[in-house]
Design a protein around this motif. Structure first.
Motif, mmCIF file in Angstrom:
data_model
loop_
_atom_site.group_PDB
_atom_site.id
_atom_site.type_symbol
_atom_site.label_atom_id
_atom_site.label_comp_id
_atom_site.label_asym_id
_atom_site.label_seq_id
_atom_site.Cartn_x
_atom_site.Cartn_y
_atom_site.Cartn_z
ATOM 1 N N ALA A 117 -9.793 -1.993 -13.279
ATOM 2 C CA ALA A 117 -10.063 -0.916 -12.326
ATOM 3 C C ALA A 117 -11.558 -0.803 -12.046
ATOM 4 N N GLN A 118 -12.374 -0.871 -13.091
ATOM 5 C CA GLN A 118 -13.829 -0.800 -12.912
ATOM 6 C C GLN A 118 -14.321 -1.979 -12.073
ATOM 7 N N ASN A 119 -13.768 -3.157 -12.310
ATOM 8 C CA ASN A 119 -14.169 -4.319 -11.506
ATOM 9 C C ASN A 119 -13.872 -4.091 -10.029
ATOM 10 N N ILE A 120 -12.745 -3.453 -9.732
ATOM 11 C CA ILE A 120 -12.411 -3.147 -8.331
ATOM 12 C C ILE A 120 -13.466 -2.222 -7.739
ATOM 13 N N LEU A 121 -13.811 -1.169 -8.464
ATOM 14 C CA LEU A 121 -14.804 -0.224 -7.950
ATOM 15 C C LEU A 121 -16.170 -0.878 -7.764
ATOM 16 N N LEU A 122 -16.567 -1.726 -8.706
ATOM 17 C CA LEU A 122 -17.851 -2.414 -8.573
ATOM 18 C C LEU A 122 -17.849 -3.386 -7.395
ATOM 19 N N ALA A 123 -16.762 -4.125 -7.236
ATOM 20 C CA ALA A 123 -16.672 -5.065 -6.115
ATOM 21 C C ALA A 123 -16.675 -4.312 -4.784
ATOM 22 N N ALA A 124 -15.974 -3.190 -4.721
ATOM 23 C CA ALA A 124 -15.967 -2.388 -3.491
ATOM 24 C C ALA A 124 -17.381 -1.935 -3.162
ATOM 25 N N HIS A 125 -18.094 -1.437 -4.160
ATOM 26 C CA HIS A 125 -19.477 -0.981 -3.960
ATOM 27 C C HIS A 125 -20.361 -2.138 -3.496
ATOM 28 N N ALA A 126 -20.190 -3.291 -4.104
ATOM 29 C CA ALA A 126 -21.005 -4.453 -3.730
ATOM 30 C C ALA A 126 -20.758 -4.881 -2.283
ATOM 31 N N MET A 127 -19.577 -4.572 -1.747
ATOM 32 C CA MET A 127 -19.254 -4.922 -0.355
ATOM 33 C C MET A 127 -19.575 -3.800 0.619
ATOM 34 N N GLY A 128 -20.207 -2.722 0.123
ATOM 35 C CA GLY A 128 -20.573 -1.619 1.009
ATOM 36 C C GLY A 128 -19.482 -0.589 1.188
ATOM 37 N N LEU A 129 -18.413 -0.686 0.407
ATOM 38 C CA LEU A 129 -17.358 0.316 0.430
ATOM 39 C C LEU A 129 -17.659 1.369 -0.633
ATOM 40 N N ALA A 130 -16.817 2.372 -0.701
ATOM 41 C CA ALA A 130 -17.001 3.429 -1.695
ATOM 42 C C ALA A 130 -15.650 3.766 -2.292
ATOM 43 N N GLY A 131 -15.684 4.449 -3.424
ATOM 44 C CA GLY A 131 -14.424 4.811 -4.046
ATOM 45 C C GLY A 131 -14.596 5.797 -5.178
ATOM 46 N N ILE A 132 -13.461 6.240 -5.663
ATOM 47 C CA ILE A 132 -13.422 7.146 -6.809
ATOM 48 C C ILE A 132 -12.150 6.868 -7.590
ATOM 49 N N TRP A 133 -12.269 6.926 -8.899
ATOM 50 C CA TRP A 133 -11.153 6.714 -9.811
ATOM 51 C C TRP A 133 -10.582 8.084 -10.142
ATOM 52 N N ARG A 134 -9.342 8.323 -9.736
ATOM 53 C CA ARG A 134 -8.708 9.606 -9.993
ATOM 54 C C ARG A 134 -7.553 9.427 -10.980
ATOM 55 N N THR A 135 -7.386 10.434 -11.827
ATOM 56 C CA THR A 135 -6.274 10.419 -12.780
ATOM 57 C C THR A 135 -5.481 11.706 -12.578
ATOM 58 N N GLY A 136 -5.534 12.597 -13.530
ATOM 59 C CA GLY A 136 -4.822 13.862 -13.415
ATOM 60 C C GLY A 136 -3.340 13.713 -13.729
ATOM 61 N N ASP A 137 -2.606 14.779 -13.471
ATOM 62 C CA ASP A 137 -1.190 14.836 -13.813
ATOM 63 C C ASP A 137 -0.376 13.646 -13.302
ATOM 64 N N PRO A 138 -0.610 13.156 -12.089
ATOM 65 C CA PRO A 138 0.229 12.043 -11.624
ATOM 66 C C PRO A 138 0.201 10.808 -12.535
ATOM 67 N N CYS A 139 -0.897 10.555 -13.200
ATOM 68 C CA CYS A 139 -0.966 9.386 -14.083
ATOM 69 C C CYS A 139 -0.018 9.505 -15.267
ATOM 70 N N PHE A 140 0.255 10.715 -15.677
ATOM 71 C CA PHE A 140 1.010 10.942 -16.900
ATOM 72 C C PHE A 140 2.407 11.501 -16.645
ATOM 73 N N ASP A 141 2.723 11.755 -15.401
ATOM 74 C CA ASP A 141 4.008 12.338 -15.055
ATOM 75 C C ASP A 141 5.120 11.288 -15.177
ATOM 76 N N PRO A 142 6.201 11.606 -15.905
ATOM 77 C CA PRO A 142 7.281 10.624 -16.088
ATOM 78 C C PRO A 142 7.915 10.155 -14.780
ATOM 79 N N TYR A 143 8.067 11.066 -13.809
ATOM 80 C CA TYR A 143 8.665 10.685 -12.525
ATOM 81 C C TYR A 143 7.761 9.721 -11.761
#
Length: 185
Positions: A117-143
């Protein structure tokens, strides 16, 4: 952008707009992801790309998960959950696909997916894109986990929101010594 410049200047960017990564950029992002450290070459990652109608589908999954968790959830909260994926033109869900291995514990496989995931964010930044890594309840929700194909010890390590920065936040200056302990001194 040089590798060290990308490492030293990357920051999370929550305000994203079009354009998101194009197909060529997405290919590079995923090629960078699979270069993550990977003990025993298990390749414990899965990348699920959401854009266009896929963002609507992901929003519906988030909303359905919230409704299942609490049937009394207000309509406004359900709509907010449904709209969350539309904060970026593309989202990549990173799932640690964990397998039983005598020398590679679950934590190492999850860390490998986190490194991807970090490699994706770094590569995006290197290409002039931007991003954010989000977690929260959806990451842990069984459904949500079930709908994205995570089972057993698999873990959703994050949702990477990617696009073009609508506003560029400053890169915070951090004092490395605040986080450093040199053994034996």
């Amino acid at each position: 952008m040089e590798a060290l410049e990308a490492l030293l200047s990357r920051k999370s960017t929550p305000r994203l707009s079009e354009p998101g990564p194009d197909q060529q950029q997405l290919e590079i992002l995923l090629r960078a992801a699979v270069r993550a450290p990977d003990h025993a070459a298990l390749r414990p990652w899965q990348f699920i790309v959401f854009e266009g109608k896929g963002l609507d589908d992901l929003g519906q999954i988030f909303s359905d998960a919230l409704a299942r968790k609490d049937p009394e959830t207000s309509e406004a909260a359900l709509e907010k959950a449904k709209s969350r994926p539309h904060r970026a033109p593309m989202i990549i869900a990173v799932v640690a696909k964990v397998s039983e291995h005598p020398k590679v514990p679950v934590i190492e496989q999850v860390l490998s997916a986190g490194s991807a995931a970090q490699n994706i964010l770094l590569a995006a930044h290197a290409m002039g894109l931007a991003g954010i890594w989000r977690t929260g309840d959806p990451c842990f929700d069984p459904y949500v986990r079930e709908r994205l194909g995570a089972s057993g010890d698999d873990q959703i390590v994050g949702f990477l929101y990617l696009g073009t920065a609508s506003a560029v936040p400053p890169v915070p200056e951090l004092e490395v010594s605040d986080f450093l302990k040199v053994w034996g001194k």
